[in-house]
Design a protein around this motif. Structure first.
Motif, PDB file in Angstrom:
ATOM      1  N   LEU A  20       0.834  -1.208   0.000  1.00 13.83           N
ATOM      2  CA  LEU A  20       0.000   0.000   0.000  1.00 13.83           C
ATOM      3  C   LEU A  20       0.873   1.265   0.000  1.00 13.83           C
ATOM      4  N   LEU A  21       1.909   1.271   0.826  1.00 11.91           N
ATOM      5  CA  LEU A  21       2.825   2.417   0.858  1.00 11.91           C
ATOM      6  C   LEU A  21       3.528   2.592  -0.486  1.00 11.91           C
ATOM      7  N   THR A  22       3.880   1.493  -1.125  1.00 16.03           N
ATOM      8  CA  THR A  22       4.528   1.555  -2.434  1.00 16.03           C
ATOM      9  C   THR A  22       3.601   2.155  -3.477  1.00 16.03           C
ATOM     10  N   ILE A  23       2.339   1.750  -3.466  1.00 18.17           N
ATOM     11  CA  ILE A  23       1.358   2.302  -4.408  1.00 18.17           C
ATOM     12  C   ILE A  23       1.230   3.811  -4.208  1.00 18.17           C
ATOM     13  N   ILE A  24       1.144   4.236  -2.960  1.00 16.28           N
ATOM     14  CA  ILE A  24       1.051   5.675  -2.660  1.00 16.28           C
ATOM     15  C   ILE A  24       2.313   6.393  -3.122  1.00 16.28           C
ATOM     16  N   LEU A  29       5.138  10.133  -6.616  1.00 12.98           N
ATOM     17  CA  LEU A  29       6.359  10.465  -7.345  1.00 12.98           C
ATOM     18  C   LEU A  29       6.184  10.407  -8.858  1.00 12.98           C
ATOM     19  N   ASN A  30       5.051   9.879  -9.300  1.00 11.90           N
ATOM     20  CA  ASN A  30       4.737   9.780 -10.733  1.00 11.90           C
ATOM     21  C   ASN A  30       5.858   9.071 -11.502  1.00 11.90           C
ATOM     22  N   ILE A  31       6.248   7.909 -11.015  1.00 16.28           N
ATOM     23  CA  ILE A  31       7.340   7.133 -11.618  1.00 16.28           C
ATOM     24  C   ILE A  31       6.774   6.295 -12.763  1.00 16.28           C
ATOM     25  N   SER A  32       7.458   6.334 -13.898  1.00 15.70           N
ATOM     26  CA  SER A  32       7.001   5.549 -15.044  1.00 15.70           C
ATOM     27  C   SER A  32       8.047   4.546 -15.524  1.00 15.70           C
ATOM     28  N   ASN A  33       9.221   4.537 -14.941  1.00 15.99           N
ATOM     29  CA  ASN A  33      10.278   3.607 -15.312  1.00 15.99           C
ATOM     30  C   ASN A  33       9.922   2.214 -14.786  1.00 15.99           C
ATOM     31  N   ASN A  34       9.802   1.242 -15.701  1.00 17.35           N
ATOM     32  CA  ASN A  34       9.382  -0.113 -15.323  1.00 17.35           C
ATOM     33  C   ASN A  34      10.337  -0.800 -14.354  1.00 17.35           C
ATOM     34  N   ILE A  35      11.621  -0.542 -14.493  1.00 20.10           N
ATOM     35  CA  ILE A  35      12.599  -1.172 -13.594  1.00 20.10           C
ATOM     36  C   ILE A  35      12.405  -0.659 -12.169  1.00 20.10           C
ATOM     37  N   ILE A  36      12.253   0.641 -12.014  1.00 19.76           N
ATOM     38  CA  ILE A  36      12.041   1.223 -10.681  1.00 19.76           C
ATOM     39  C   ILE A  36      10.717   0.733 -10.099  1.00 19.76           C
ATOM     40  N   ILE A  37       9.682   0.695 -10.926  1.00 17.75           N
ATOM     41  CA  ILE A  37       8.375   0.189 -10.471  1.00 17.75           C
ATOM     42  C   ILE A  37       8.503  -1.261 -10.027  1.00 17.75           C
ATOM     43  N   PHE A  38       9.222  -2.075 -10.806  1.00 16.95           N
ATOM     44  CA  PHE A  38       9.430  -3.483 -10.454  1.00 16.95           C
ATOM     45  C   PHE A  38      10.083  -3.618  -9.082  1.00 16.95           C
ATOM     46  N   LEU A  40      10.377  -1.342  -6.623  1.00 16.21           N
ATOM     47  CA  LEU A  40       9.575  -0.780  -5.532  1.00 16.21           C
ATOM     48  C   LEU A  40       8.297  -1.575  -5.283  1.00 16.21           C
ATOM     49  N   ASN A  41       7.662  -2.057  -6.322  1.00 16.60           N
ATOM     50  CA  ASN A  41       6.360  -2.695  -6.194  1.00 16.60           C
ATOM     51  C   ASN A  41       6.438  -4.195  -5.914  1.00 16.60           C
ATOM     52  N   TYR A  42       7.484  -4.856  -6.414  1.00 15.04           N
ATOM     53  CA  TYR A  42       7.569  -6.309  -6.262  1.00 15.04           C
ATOM     54  C   TYR A  42       8.771  -6.751  -5.433  1.00 15.04           C
ATOM     55  N   PHE A  43       9.971  -6.410  -5.923  1.00 11.88           N
ATOM     56  CA  PHE A  43      11.169  -6.992  -5.327  1.00 11.88           C
ATOM     57  C   PHE A  43      11.352  -6.615  -3.862  1.00 11.88           C
ATOM     58  N   PHE A  44      11.389  -5.327  -3.542  1.00 10.04           N
ATOM     59  CA  PHE A  44      11.650  -4.916  -2.159  1.00 10.04           C
ATOM     60  C   PHE A  44      10.588  -5.400  -1.168  1.00 10.04           C
ATOM     61  N   PRO A  45       9.295  -5.226  -1.469  1.00 15.02           N
ATOM     62  CA  PRO A  45       8.298  -5.747  -0.509  1.00 15.02           C
ATOM     63  C   PRO A  45       8.393  -7.266  -0.316  1.00 15.02           C
ATOM     64  N   LEU A  46       8.576  -8.002  -1.415  1.00 11.04           N
ATOM     65  CA  LEU A  46       8.677  -9.455  -1.288  1.00 11.04           C
ATOM     66  C   LEU A  46       9.951  -9.864  -0.567  1.00 11.04           C
ATOM     67  N   PHE A  47      11.061  -9.215  -0.894  1.00  9.85           N
ATOM     68  CA  PHE A  47      12.329  -9.531  -0.249  1.00  9.85           C
ATOM     69  C   PHE A  47      12.262  -9.272   1.251  1.00  9.85           C
ATOM     70  N   ILE A  48      11.737  -8.123   1.630  1.00  8.98           N
ATOM     71  CA  ILE A  48      11.671  -7.770   3.052  1.00  8.98           C
ATOM     72  C   ILE A  48      10.644  -8.628   3.789  1.00  8.98           C
ATOM     73  N   CYS A  49       9.450  -8.780   3.208  1.00 14.66           N
ATOM     74  CA  CYS A  49       8.349  -9.410   3.947  1.00 14.66           C
ATOM     75  C   CYS A  49       8.312 -10.932   3.843  1.00 14.66           C
ATOM     76  N   LEU A  50       8.819 -11.505   2.767  1.00 17.71           N
ATOM     77  CA  LEU A  50       8.783 -12.964   2.635  1.00 17.71           C
ATOM     78  C   LEU A  50      10.162 -13.604   2.789  1.00 17.71           C
ATOM     79  N   PHE A  51      11.189 -12.788   3.009  1.00 16.03           N
ATOM     80  CA  PHE A  51      12.539 -13.322   3.184  1.00 16.03           C
ATOM     81  C   PHE A  51      13.145 -12.838   4.502  1.00 16.03           C
TER      82      PHE A  51
END
Length: 197
Positions: A20-24, A29-38, A40-51
């Motif tokens: 939710l914080l990532t979506i906000i 920040l109006n980020i459109s770069n797919n790598i940064i979105i990936f 912020l939206n997938y890797f970091f939350p999954l790494f922190i919360c599931l690892f």
């Protein structure tokens, strides 16, 4: 049993909050770069919360944490099976690349890796310590996988698919005594799901 519930619920609460914080953040920040979105939206939350968070919780709960039991990979024993799975994956990607795309291949692998590490690694490790039959262990792991990780399903049939996938993936973890097999099967499952849409 309380330790198991804590290990299942707490990382998921952190995952929901972080997503939710990532979506906000992405919206502000109006980020459109797919790598940064990936990241912020997938890797970091999954790494922190599931690892990271599950390992911290396990370290608090266990006197001696057996990392080799959580992240068990037996390359020698499963070399042929892994080769076959990789060949199937390459064929799926080759014949459906336009539908899948480079970016989704990476996203699906990261999701499969972290979910399998968490459910068939950490949670499976903790469930094995409870005095249950292997059938009950597989069933309990599949229930957690279905209703905790995939709780935003819109219809009952999708829960049935995820529950069956949870049973199969946990059985593979048990039968092969290897985490890599469920990771690869999960990845293939995700790829086939996107192709079939």
């Amino acid at each position: 049993m309380i330790e198991l519930i804590t290990l299942v619920i707490l990382p998921m609460i952190f995952l929901i909050i972080s997503m939710l914080l990532t979506i906000i953040l992405l919206d502000k920040l109006n980020i459109s770069n797919n790598i940064i979105i990936f990241f912020l939206n997938y890797f970091f939350p999954l790494f922190i919360c599931l690892f990271i968070i599950p390992i911290i919780i396990l370290k608090k709960q266990e006197k001696k944490l057996e990392y080799n039991e959580i992240l068990k990979i037996n390359i020698r024993q499963t070399k042929n099976k892994i080769s076959l799975l990789l060949l199937i994956t390459v064929l799926i990607i080759m014949f459906n690349f336009n539908k899948i795309g480079n970016f989704n291949i990476m996203i699906f692998f990261i999701i499969a890796f972290f979910e399998e590490f968490y459910y068939r690694g950490v949670i499976y490790y903790k469930i094995k310590k409870i005095n249950l039959s292997i059938f009950s262990q597989i069933l309990l792991n599949a229930i957690f996988f279905t209703f905790i990780a995939h709780n935003a399903r819109s219809d009952i049939s999708s829960y049935i698919y995820v529950f069956n996938a949870g049973i199969v993936l946990t059985f593979f973890r048990y039968y092969f005594d290897d985490l890599l097999i469920p990771i690869l099967y999960h990845w293939i499952y995700n790829l086939i799901t996107i192709i079939s849409k």
